[in-house]
Scaffold this motif. Structure first.
Motif, PDB file in Angstrom:
ATOM      1  N   THR A  70      -2.910   5.520   5.364  1.00 23.76           N
ATOM      2  CA  THR A  70      -2.059   5.953   4.262  1.00 23.76           C
ATOM      3  C   THR A  70      -2.829   6.941   3.398  1.00 23.76           C
ATOM      4  OG1 THR A  70      -2.716   4.356   2.576  1.00 23.76           O
ATOM      5  CG2 THR A  70      -1.132   3.611   4.181  1.00 23.76           C
ATOM      6  N   ARG A  71      -2.061   7.681   2.583  1.00 24.68           N
ATOM      7  CA  ARG A  71      -2.679   8.707   1.758  1.00 24.68           C
ATOM      8  C   ARG A  71      -2.113   8.636   0.346  1.00 24.68           C
ATOM      9  NH1 ARG A  71      -5.207  13.818   1.765  1.00 24.68           N
ATOM     10  NH2 ARG A  71      -3.756  15.138   0.637  1.00 24.68           N
ATOM     11  N   GLY A  72      -2.998   8.624  -0.593  1.00 19.98           N
ATOM     12  CA  GLY A  72      -2.591   8.619  -1.995  1.00 19.98           C
ATOM     13  C   GLY A  72      -3.847   8.815  -2.816  1.00 19.98           C
ATOM     14  N   PRO A  73      -3.706   9.062  -4.115  1.00 25.57           N
ATOM     15  CA  PRO A  73      -4.907   9.267  -4.935  1.00 25.57           C
ATOM     16  C   PRO A  73      -5.681   7.965  -5.117  1.00 25.57           C
ATOM     17  CG  PRO A  73      -2.927   9.325  -6.299  1.00 25.57           C
ATOM     18  CD  PRO A  73      -2.461   9.175  -4.885  1.00 25.57           C
TER      19      PRO A  73
ATOM     20  N   ILE B 142      11.726   0.541  -6.748  1.00 20.61           N
ATOM     21  CA  ILE B 142      10.434   0.242  -7.395  1.00 20.61           C
ATOM     22  C   ILE B 142       9.734   1.549  -7.782  1.00 20.61           C
ATOM     23  CG2 ILE B 142       8.123  -0.753  -7.050  1.00 20.61           C
ATOM     24  CD1 ILE B 142       9.468  -2.725  -5.023  1.00 20.61           C
ATOM     25  N   ALA B 143       9.659   2.488  -6.833  1.00 21.31           N
ATOM     26  CA  ALA B 143       8.899   3.717  -7.069  1.00 21.31           C
ATOM     27  C   ALA B 143       9.533   4.535  -8.199  1.00 21.31           C
ATOM     28  CB  ALA B 143       8.805   4.530  -5.788  1.00 21.31           C
ATOM     29  N   ARG B 144      10.858   4.694  -8.133  1.00 22.00           N
ATOM     30  CA  ARG B 144      11.535   5.509  -9.159  1.00 22.00           C
ATOM     31  C   ARG B 144      11.341   4.887 -10.544  1.00 22.00           C
ATOM     32  NH1 ARG B 144      16.797   5.028  -7.663  1.00 22.00           N
ATOM     33  NH2 ARG B 144      16.984   6.969  -6.506  1.00 22.00           N
TER      34      ARG B 144
ATOM     35  N   ARG C   6       6.229  16.029   2.227  1.00 21.55           N
ATOM     36  CA  ARG C   6       4.973  16.774   2.280  1.00 21.55           C
ATOM     37  C   ARG C   6       3.765  15.872   2.518  1.00 21.55           C
ATOM     38  NH1 ARG C   6       2.818  21.553  -0.428  1.00 21.55           N
ATOM     39  NH2 ARG C   6       4.862  22.091  -1.197  1.00 21.55           N
ATOM     40  N   ASP C   7       3.786  14.688   1.911  1.00 18.69           N
ATOM     41  CA  ASP C   7       2.618  13.815   1.964  1.00 18.69           C
ATOM     42  C   ASP C   7       3.081  12.363   2.059  1.00 18.69           C
ATOM     43  OD1 ASP C   7      -0.092  13.706   2.081  1.00 18.69           O
ATOM     44  OD2 ASP C   7      -0.403  14.810   0.211  1.00 18.69           O
ATOM     45  N   PRO C   8       3.822  12.006   3.119  1.00 20.86           N
ATOM     46  CA  PRO C   8       4.400  10.661   3.173  1.00 20.86           C
ATOM     47  C   PRO C   8       3.308   9.601   3.118  1.00 20.86           C
ATOM     48  CG  PRO C   8       4.511  11.712   5.323  1.00 20.86           C
ATOM     49  CD  PRO C   8       4.044  12.757   4.361  1.00 20.86           C
ATOM     50  N   PRO C   9       3.539   8.509   2.370  1.00 21.98           N
ATOM     51  CA  PRO C   9       2.485   7.514   2.154  1.00 21.98           C
ATOM     52  C   PRO C   9       1.927   6.943   3.451  1.00 21.98           C
ATOM     53  CG  PRO C   9       4.424   7.023   0.809  1.00 21.98           C
ATOM     54  CD  PRO C   9       4.786   8.185   1.663  1.00 21.98           C
ATOM     55  N   PHE C  10       2.803   6.651   4.423  1.00 21.90           N
ATOM     56  CA  PHE C  10       2.325   6.133   5.712  1.00 21.90           C
ATOM     57  C   PHE C  10       2.065   7.358   6.601  1.00 21.90           C
ATOM     58  CE2 PHE C  10       3.217   2.060   8.455  1.00 21.90           C
ATOM     59  CZ  PHE C  10       1.866   1.972   8.720  1.00 21.90           C
ATOM     60  N   THR C  11       0.919   7.992   6.370  1.00 28.01           N
ATOM     61  CA  THR C  11       0.583   9.237   7.067  1.00 28.01           C
ATOM     62  C   THR C  11       0.599   9.025   8.579  1.00 28.01           C
ATOM     63  OG1 THR C  11      -0.979   9.576   5.263  1.00 28.01           O
ATOM     64  CG2 THR C  11      -1.163  11.071   7.142  1.00 28.01           C
TER      65      THR C  11
ATOM     66  N   GLU D  54       0.813  -1.221   0.000  1.00 35.81           N
ATOM     67  CA  GLU D  54       0.000   0.000   0.000  1.00 35.81           C
ATOM     68  C   GLU D  54       0.851   1.277   0.000  1.00 35.81           C
ATOM     69  OE1 GLU D  54      -2.899  -0.389   3.005  1.00 35.81           O
ATOM     70  OE2 GLU D  54      -4.357   0.866   1.947  1.00 35.81           O
ATOM     71  N   ASN D  55       1.921   1.279   0.819  1.00 31.87           N
ATOM     72  CA  ASN D  55       2.748   2.489   0.894  1.00 31.87           C
ATOM     73  C   ASN D  55       3.422   2.789  -0.439  1.00 31.87           C
ATOM     74  OD1 ASN D  55       2.280   3.140   3.578  1.00 31.87           O
ATOM     75  ND2 ASN D  55       3.794   1.675   4.296  1.00 31.87           N
TER      76      ASN D  55
END
Ligand code: HEM
Length: 419
Positions: A403-406, A371-373, A295-300, A255-256
């Protein structure tokens, strides 16, 4: 004035369970701008605020940078084991409580302390250290290309559902030596498991079957993958600990990383600073990834710690058995660590708490970055003329307190020729 504040002002510190009218934790994630919510909580309570996890179940949200470090580093005072939580001990969590997956005891490193944590964590650190980064980068790039090929001819896609939600699971499944069919089967079973519907038990059995299958295969013929490493590790006692450690790595990676990729793509497609570089061919992907971590870390909100004794933290009396949520996004935004006019991601400044800190800090920053990059770069390179298909303010956050994401990222691009 809330009931909680009126009691505080009367001079008798209310116990967490007695407080009513609290801000729900989900208001810090499912909102346009979490920093405004943190600021309000700080103004009302200081660096440690009571919040509602779900109706009738409260916890402390640790908002201060230094307070988060204190809690994350002192495992004798702040336990990771949910059996130390008064709510768990009293059996107050409903069977279908959405809090359960994050705050119930499981037999893996995430939910343990001290000696036991060190024993279960060592195979994780050791396994991650064996990952061949060059080979992983190649494998992730190939699978990103394959996933994109599945929708490239359409000229439109949802970069969350069609891409960001798929890539991390397949990437981590590959490091465990699962083939694409097993990886997708695992992905579907885990989605079913964490929906906590009636079929959760069947989904759990399916997950365990897939893991048992791959462990048995690697015992017969060991290779260089993570499964072979964990299956042979002397610290893991019996199959249950091997499966649970694999499951922790798979779940923690998913999820993160999905949300990190989603947030970064959103930023690059909506923020002019990045948009210009994107069109000019200078992508600035690392800058965007870094900015998201600040600013908006995935594991809020990282769950959780449980107080082992009555203790004072940030001006609040925390009672033994109270739950504390590590407000990682709030800590990054703590005004006490920022000077006026400072930008979020000063080049090279990685003092953010997106990976937490202390003995449970994320062990997988290197593969997660890789992975993310790779996922963000591949999408931006391969989807020619990619642009958001909705107004930026229409991009809603995913439904989660942690967690936070679109939730979705509809885009259009120039359709690729069919092969
Ligand atoms: C390949 C991807 C990833 C893997 C395999 C992974 C694995 C793990 C594992 C096994 C843990 C538990 C460690 C322990 O309890 O000792 C953990 C913790 C954590 N991970 Fe990751 N992770 C990944 C990606 C991410 C990403 C993208 C983020 C966010 C930027 C993240 C943030 C965290 C945090 C904040 C914790 C610690 C929570 C706490 O202190 O309670 N992880 N991760």
């Amino acid at each position: 004035m809330t009931a909680a504040t009126s009691r505080r002002e009367a001079g008798t510190p209310a116990s967490l369970d007695d407080m009513t009218g609290l801000t729900p934790l989900v208001a810090t994630t499912m909102c346009p701008e979490p920093r405004h919510v943190f600021q309000k909580l700080r103004e009302e309570y200081g660096p440690v605020a009571p919040i509602e996890l779900e109706p009738g179940i409260n916890a402390w949200l640790v908002l201060g940078y230094h307070e988060v470090l204190t809690v994350a580093r002192q495992e004798q005072t702040y336990s990771c084991d949910p059996t130390d939580w008064s709510v768990y001990q009293a059996g107050r969590l409903a069977p279908d409580s959405p809090v359960r997956p994050m705050m119930s005891p499981y037999n893996n490193a995430f939910f343990t302390n001290g000696e036991r944590h060190r024993r279960l964590r060592a195979p994780i650190d050791g396994g991650i250290a064996t990952i061949d980064q060059r080979q992983m980068r190649r494998a992730v790039a190939a699978l990103c290309t394959e996933v994109i090929a599945g929708f490239a001819a359409r000229g439109e896609a949802d970069l969350v559902a069609d891409y960001a939600a798929v890539v991390p699971m397949l990437a981590i499944a590959d490091t465990f030596g699962l083939d694409a069919v097993q990886g997708r089967a695992l992905y579907l079973a885990l989605q079913q498991l964490y929906a906590w519907q009636a079929d959760a038990a069947a989904a759990h059995r399916r997950v365990m079957e897939i893991l048992a299958e791959v462990v048995a295969a690697r015992r017969a013929t060991p290779t260089k993958d993570l499964t072979s490493f964990l299956a042979a590790h002397p610290n893991l006692r019996g199959d249950a600990e091997i499966y649970d450690t694999m499951l922790l790595l798979i779940v923690a990676s998913n999820e993160n990383t999905v949300n990190w990729i989603g947030q970064t793509l959103r930023l690059m497609l909506t923020d002019e600073r990045f948009g210009g570089r994107l069109r000019g061919g200078r992508l600035g992907v690392d800058d965007a990834l870094d900015e998201v971590l600040w600013r908006d870390p995935p594991f809020t909100n990282a769950a959780a710690r449980y107080a082992m004794s009555d203790v004072e933290l940030g001006g609040q009396l925390i009672r033994r058995g109270d739950a504390l949520i590590l407000g990682l996004a709030a800590a990054n935004a703590d005004p006490r660590i920022h000077t006026a006019g400072e930008t979020w991601s000063e080049v090279g400044n990685r003092a953010h708490l997106a990976w937490s800190a202390g003995p449970h800090a994320c062990p997988a920053t290197i593969p997660a970055w890789l992975i993310a990059r790779t996922a963000v770069e591949t999408a931006l390179h391969q989807l020619s003329g990619v642009r958001l298909a909705v107004a930026p303010e229409e991009v809603a956050p995913v439904a989660s307190s942690w967690t936070r994401g679109p939730a979705s990222l509809p885009v259009r691009f120039t359709p690729a020729d069919q092969p």
